[in-house]
Design an enzyme around this catalytic site. Structure first.
Site: not given
Length: 416
Positions: A136, A239, A259
């Site tokens: 997504d 990315y 993260r």
């Protein structure tokens, strides 16, 4: 039906799903199961999203490469390769359960990361599986662009090519208007792919309270500016920063708090605190479980398959000439029309040498990793690490791999 091998976690998630069913006021029975036959029996759709090793190993995926001066990210670089080795065979297990127990015309819609490696493994080991691998993130990027330009992202026309977490938008249109340049100009002018109201909120208070606005995501959206300025032809997937700006990303990273720590201390913690509060008080804060486009995208895809709509989605499929100057067997992420028979891919012209070279290097890393997993070859996995663009040298690749083997000894296939 919810299926998991971790009953304790599953029971907590089940509380939220039960709440949502009651909120929707639909006549739906919820079953929680740890038994494959019960879970998969007569299923039309299987929504798959697994995290083998959970956040404890995600933390190692990120921190081990950073210790060696390389990108530490869960799906890209060394961390993604490590995560891929943990996920390949559990994903094959899910496919086999579906083939054994689900309806013959079932579909597996898979979010399990790293999607590029999982897709390649499925192609190699279960080529006839009724599985569609999706991500997504491109949709989230379109949503961000829509917010920045104050337009409805769902009405955008787009074209896109690449591998999963390694691609570019080549066309963006809205109501007949070319907005590709507008999107790039916005990022350059504002220094980020965040809307002006969010920028203002962040300036006023560091907490904007929406998905993707943790510290790591603020850096990600800001790094889009650098990529657009250096490579202005297309609009990149966020990315790509890990491959094309690896030195910058490493310099921005905190090797002691990655993260994974943000998620464990934030979203993960809030989710289960929300469940506990609901069980104690009967009050549910919906912010604890709603996190953007994940659910919408996978459900829209299921509806398109079920109703044979022909709607366009970005999916990961075997190339088979779709991008004519990439390998036939590459698992590429491209637009396709979705029918009851699956994706009907939209072919495109050959891509430029710059993109072709980058993609083939990343593709080699992914293919070598899958080959190493299947054959149990340490050398093949090492080669996957060496050829990966985020790792600077063969010596560094070997050092990271050897540390990864120790961290993943209970989850990886044996490498010799």
């Amino acid at each position: 039906v919810l299926y998991d091998i971790d009953k304790e976690r599953q029971d907590k998630v089940g509380v939220i799903v039960d709440y949502i069913i009651k909120e929707c006021n639909v006549d739906t029975k919820l079953t929680l199961s740890n038994e494959p036959e019960e879970a998969f029996k007569d299923a039309d759709f299987i929504f798959a999203q697994m995290r083998v090793g959970k956040y404890a190993l995600r933390e190692q995926d990120e921190k081990i490469p950073l210790k060696h001066g390389c990108v530490g990210q869960e799906t890209c670089g060394a961390g993604g390769l490590a995560y891929g080795l943990r996920t390949i065979f559990p994903m094959i297990e899910v496919i086999d359960y579906a083939n054994k127990y689900a309806k013959k015309d079932h579909w597996i819609l898979n979010y399990s990361n790293p999607a590029a490696i999982v897709s390649e493994a499925c192609r190699r080991l279960r080529p006839d599986a009724r599985i569609i691998n999706i991500c997504d993130m491109p949709i989230a990027i379109l949503d961000q662009i829509g917010q920045c330009l104050d337009i409805n992202a769902h009405e955008m026309e787009y074209d896109y090519f690449g591998l999963n977490h390694f691609g570019w938008f080549t066309k963006l249109e809205y109501q007949g208007r070319d907005i590709l340049k507008e999107a790039k100009d916005y990022v350059i002018e504002n220094g980020t792919l965040l809307s002006k109201d969010i920028i203002q909120k962040i300036e006023q208070a560091k907490e904007a309270g929406i998905r993707h606005n943790d510290a790591s995501w603020l850096k990600t959206w800001a790094n889009m500016k650098t990529m657009v300025e250096l490579m202005p032809e297309y609009f990149p997937n966020s990315y790509l920063q890990y491959y094309l700006l690896s030195d910058l990303v490493v310099s921005q990273s905190n090797k002691d708090r990655t993260r994974a720590n943000e998620v464990m201390d934030g979203r993960e913690s809030n989710l289960f605190k929300g469940v506990e509060k609901y069980l104690e008080t009967g009050e549910m804060d919906k912010k604890t479980f709603y996190h953007g486009e994940h659910g919408n995208f996978i459900m829209d895809l299921a509806v398109a398959l079920k109703n044979d709509t022909g709607k366009k989605f970005l999916v990961i499929v075997e190339n088979k000439g779709t991008i004519p100057n990439l390998p036939y067997d590459a698992m590429v992420e491209v637009p396709a029309y979705i029918t009851k028979d699956g994706p009907q891919v939209i072919s495109r012209e050959p891509i430029g040498d710059f993109y072709k070279g980058l993609i083939e290097e990343q593709l080699a890393s992914e293919k070598l990793l899958v080959e190493g997993a299947i054959t149990g070859s340490y050398q093949k996995v090492l080669e996957a690490f060496i050829v990966n663009k985020t790792i600077g040298s063969a010596h560094t690749a070997k050092a990271i791999l050897d540390d990864m083997i120790e961290a993943n000894k209970d989850f990886w296939p044996t490498l010799k």
